[in-house]
Design a protein around this motif. Structure first.
Motif, PDB file in Angstrom:
ATOM      1  N   ALA A  49      39.205  52.577  47.394  1.00 36.20           N
ATOM      2  CA  ALA A  49      40.352  52.991  46.582  1.00 36.20           C
ATOM      3  C   ALA A  49      40.300  54.493  46.323  1.00 36.20           C
ATOM      4  CB  ALA A  49      40.347  52.236  45.256  1.00 36.20           C
ATOM      5  N   TYR A  53      42.232  50.761  40.892  1.00 36.96           N
ATOM      6  CA  TYR A  53      42.686  49.597  40.100  1.00 36.96           C
ATOM      7  C   TYR A  53      41.586  49.334  39.080  1.00 36.96           C
ATOM      8  CZ  TYR A  53      42.065  44.394  39.858  1.00 36.96           C
ATOM      9  OH  TYR A  53      41.802  43.093  39.480  1.00 36.96           O
ATOM     10  N   TRP A  54      41.900  49.522  37.827  1.00 34.62           N
ATOM     11  CA  TRP A  54      40.893  49.287  36.774  1.00 34.62           C
ATOM     12  C   TRP A  54      41.640  48.859  35.527  1.00 34.62           C
ATOM     13  CZ3 TRP A  54      36.311  48.002  37.685  1.00 34.62           C
ATOM     14  CH2 TRP A  54      35.307  48.061  36.707  1.00 34.62           C
ATOM     15  N   LYS A  56      43.464  44.788  34.282  1.00 32.53           N
ATOM     16  CA  LYS A  56      44.409  43.815  34.819  1.00 32.53           C
ATOM     17  C   LYS A  56      44.934  42.925  33.694  1.00 32.53           C
ATOM     18  CE  LYS A  56      40.571  40.957  36.578  1.00 32.53           C
ATOM     19  NZ  LYS A  56      40.067  40.177  37.691  1.00 32.53           N
ATOM     20  N   GLN A  60      45.577  38.029  37.602  1.00 30.57           N
ATOM     21  CA  GLN A  60      45.159  39.072  38.555  1.00 30.57           C
ATOM     22  C   GLN A  60      46.279  40.064  38.860  1.00 30.57           C
ATOM     23  OE1 GLN A  60      41.626  38.969  39.057  1.00 30.57           O
ATOM     24  NE2 GLN A  60      41.885  38.713  41.233  1.00 30.57           N
ATOM     25  N   SER A 147      33.571  41.764  48.013  1.00 37.32           N
ATOM     26  CA  SER A 147      34.629  40.827  47.628  1.00 37.32           C
ATOM     27  C   SER A 147      35.946  41.146  48.340  1.00 37.32           C
ATOM     28  CB  SER A 147      34.825  40.808  46.114  1.00 37.32           C
ATOM     29  OG  SER A 147      35.395  42.005  45.670  1.00 37.32           O
ATOM     30  N   SER A 187      40.409  38.282  44.662  1.00 38.62           N
ATOM     31  CA  SER A 187      39.856  39.527  44.116  1.00 38.62           C
ATOM     32  C   SER A 187      40.913  40.604  44.295  1.00 38.62           C
ATOM     33  CB  SER A 187      38.580  39.912  44.872  1.00 38.62           C
ATOM     34  OG  SER A 187      38.094  41.146  44.391  1.00 38.62           O
ATOM     35  N   GLY A 188      41.286  41.258  43.206  1.00 44.21           N
ATOM     36  CA  GLY A 188      42.428  42.184  43.236  1.00 44.21           C
ATOM     37  C   GLY A 188      42.392  43.148  44.410  1.00 44.21           C
ATOM     38  N   SER A 189      41.289  43.874  44.544  1.00 45.84           N
ATOM     39  CA  SER A 189      41.235  44.924  45.568  1.00 45.84           C
ATOM     40  C   SER A 189      41.342  44.352  46.978  1.00 45.84           C
ATOM     41  CB  SER A 189      39.938  45.732  45.420  1.00 45.84           C
ATOM     42  OG  SER A 189      38.820  44.877  45.494  1.00 45.84           O
ATOM     43  N   ARG A 192      44.489  44.765  49.386  1.00 50.13           N
ATOM     44  CA  ARG A 192      44.788  45.993  50.133  1.00 50.13           C
ATOM     45  C   ARG A 192      44.141  45.996  51.504  1.00 50.13           C
ATOM     46  NH1 ARG A 192      42.914  48.980  44.958  1.00 50.13           N
ATOM     47  NH2 ARG A 192      41.029  48.834  46.218  1.00 50.13           N
ATOM     48  N   SER A 245      32.934  43.451  38.233  1.00 50.50           N
ATOM     49  CA  SER A 245      34.301  43.999  38.198  1.00 50.50           C
ATOM     50  C   SER A 245      35.123  43.280  37.143  1.00 50.50           C
ATOM     51  CB  SER A 245      34.991  43.813  39.542  1.00 50.50           C
ATOM     52  OG  SER A 245      34.397  44.586  40.511  1.00 50.50           O
ATOM     53  N   HIS A 249      36.973  45.230  34.216  1.00 50.66           N
ATOM     54  CA  HIS A 249      38.426  45.234  33.982  1.00 50.66           C
ATOM     55  C   HIS A 249      38.719  44.800  32.541  1.00 50.66           C
ATOM     56  CE1 HIS A 249      39.801  46.001  38.077  1.00 50.66           C
ATOM     57  NE2 HIS A 249      38.924  45.138  38.520  1.00 50.66           N
ATOM     58  N   ASP A 336      33.143  53.806  43.542  1.00 54.39           N
ATOM     59  CA  ASP A 336      33.659  52.617  42.875  1.00 54.39           C
ATOM     60  C   ASP A 336      32.875  52.437  41.584  1.00 54.39           C
ATOM     61  OD1 ASP A 336      35.780  51.986  44.445  1.00 54.39           O
ATOM     62  OD2 ASP A 336      34.660  50.698  45.788  1.00 54.39           O
ATOM     63  N   ALA A 337      32.947  51.263  41.000  1.00 52.05           N
ATOM     64  CA  ALA A 337      32.275  51.054  39.715  1.00 52.05           C
ATOM     65  C   ALA A 337      30.786  50.794  39.940  1.00 52.05           C
ATOM     66  CB  ALA A 337      32.932  49.899  38.981  1.00 52.05           C
TER      67      ALA A 337
END
Ligand code: DP6
Length: 382
Positions: A49, A53-54, A56, A60, A147, A187-189, A192, A245, A249, A336-337
């Motif tokens: 990313a 995205y952080w 939600k 989701q 993920s 998983s959100g990411s 993409r 994650s 979030h 990332d995180a």
């Protein structure tokens, strides 16, 4: 191409016009005309990313739109085998699960929960018995989040079998859209990862057809320099993340900077799309680095607070800034995180940057480990 499942590839970029409704009529198999047992195999990549995205809400759904580059070498292969259950539908998900050829109870449980959550929309999931064999192209201990690649690969397998049974996803754009939608629920990411080169997830006036429900491809609108970008992942630590994650979030819900942050992400996304269209590397680097540091700042000021960078992450950041000042080479960082640093740079400086990494950055990596990656063409069915 070598993998533990030995795949080779065929999928191509598709132009998107999103027209097919996601929630179609109930998908139930006709037991008087049962499908034959079969299998499907997808390879799907991870993504990095640039706008994060952080945060939600709901099921989701993202608090802000995000943008990522699709990677090429960090992938998951997933083979889904299916056969009709013996006897009648018992209301359960039937699944055997193998990760790198060994049964994996924890991963199996996650997938069971995921399939269970999809079953009201896809009732055929409970009419079948599944075996999943999956594995990653990168070592499990590499500290790379899997993920996105894992959930996108699984979502693509589910779309393939839905289409095989019901013919509902013949349209290539509808197929990708549903795969992205299902991946997001896992998983959100992951939503993409379905698209080549670059994708945006989340509603934004800058991208026609964008949605909070699934990602859309934006590779066609970015400057060619970004299609030839590298992402060398400097593995500072391969330890399990100190905060998942999901928990990260959730911490945004009580974060006093949450609302301004979501507004900032929207503004930055618009600006980033402009500079990526124009091919403006300097401005690109500024926005991308600001985003990474914002993500970490948000974690530092959450309650409880997390410092996810390690001293070596900061040492790398300082050296990258100095190297850029000394050489003028366009090399930028994002994270990332977690503590690992992604170095982003165009192909034209690959020789110089690889030497810089070898001479000055590998010493900050666990076991000198750097996972070389680059912008890729998206998932492939085998
Ligand atoms: C920091 O997609 O892993 O990598 O939806 O709970 O599975 P879940 O979260 P996940 O969050 C990724 C966060 C991030 C930023 C990003 O990829 O946009």
């Amino acid at each position: 191409m070598r993998s533990f499942l030995n795949p080779c590839f065929s999928l191509h970029f598709k132009h998107h016009t999103f027209i097919i409704p996601l929630h179609m009529s109930r998908l139930i198999l006709d037991s008087s005309n049962p499908p034959e047992a079969g299998s499907v195999l997808w390879r799907s990549p991870s993504n990095i990313a640039l706008i994060k995205y952080w945060g939600k809400h709901g099921t989701q759904l993202p608090q802000n739109p995000s943008l990522s580059l699709t990677l090429a070498s960090s992938c998951t292969d997933t083979q889904l085998e299916y056969e009709l259950k013996e006897g009648s539908d018992d209301g359960q998900i039937a699944l055997d699960f193998f990760f790198h050829e060994a049964e994996n109870v924890a991963f199996r449980q996650k997938v069971v929960v995921f399939l269970e959550s999809l079953s009201p929309e896809m009732p055929f999931l409970k009419q079948l018995k599944f075996t999943i064999r999956t594995g990653n192209s990168f070592p499990h201990s590499a500290g790379i989040a899997s993920s996105a690649s894992a959930m996108s690969a699984l979502a693509l397998c589910l779309c393939s079998i839905e289409d095989r049974f019901f013919g509902t996803l013949q349209d290539a754009d509808a197929f990708d859209q549903k795969a992205s939608y299902l991946a997001r629920l896992g998983s959100g990411s992951a939503c993409r990862s379905i698209f080549p080169q670059a994708a945006v997830w989340g509603l934004t006036s800058m991208v026609a057809g964008s949605s909070d429900e699934y990602a859309v491809p934006v590779g066609e609108i970015i400057h060619p320099t970004f299609k030839d970008f590298h992402d060398d992942i400097l593995i500072v630590s391969s330890e399990e993340k100190s905060v998942s994650s999901r928990a990260g979030h959730a911490l945004m819900d009580g974060n006093p900077y949450a609302e301004p942050r979501y507004a900032q992400a929207r503004t930055r996304l618009m600006r980033l799309l402009e500079v990526m269209k124009a091919g403006d590397l300097t401005e690109f680097g500024k926005i991308v680095e600001d985003e990474a540091l914002t993500l970490h700042a948000l974690m530092m000021c959450s309650n409880p607070s997390y410092t996810l960078m390690r001293p070596d992450s900061l040492a790398i950041i300082e050296k990258v800034r100095q190297y850029r000042a000394d050489t003028g080479h366009p090399v930028y960082f994002t994270l990332d995180a977690g503590p690992n640093v992604h170095l982003l740079y165009p192909g034209e400086v690959v020789v110089e940057v690889r030497k810089f990494i070898e001479d000055h950055l590998e010493e900050h990596c666990e076991g000198g480990h750097v996972q070389q990656d680059w912008v890729g063409e998206g998932p492939e069915e085998v």
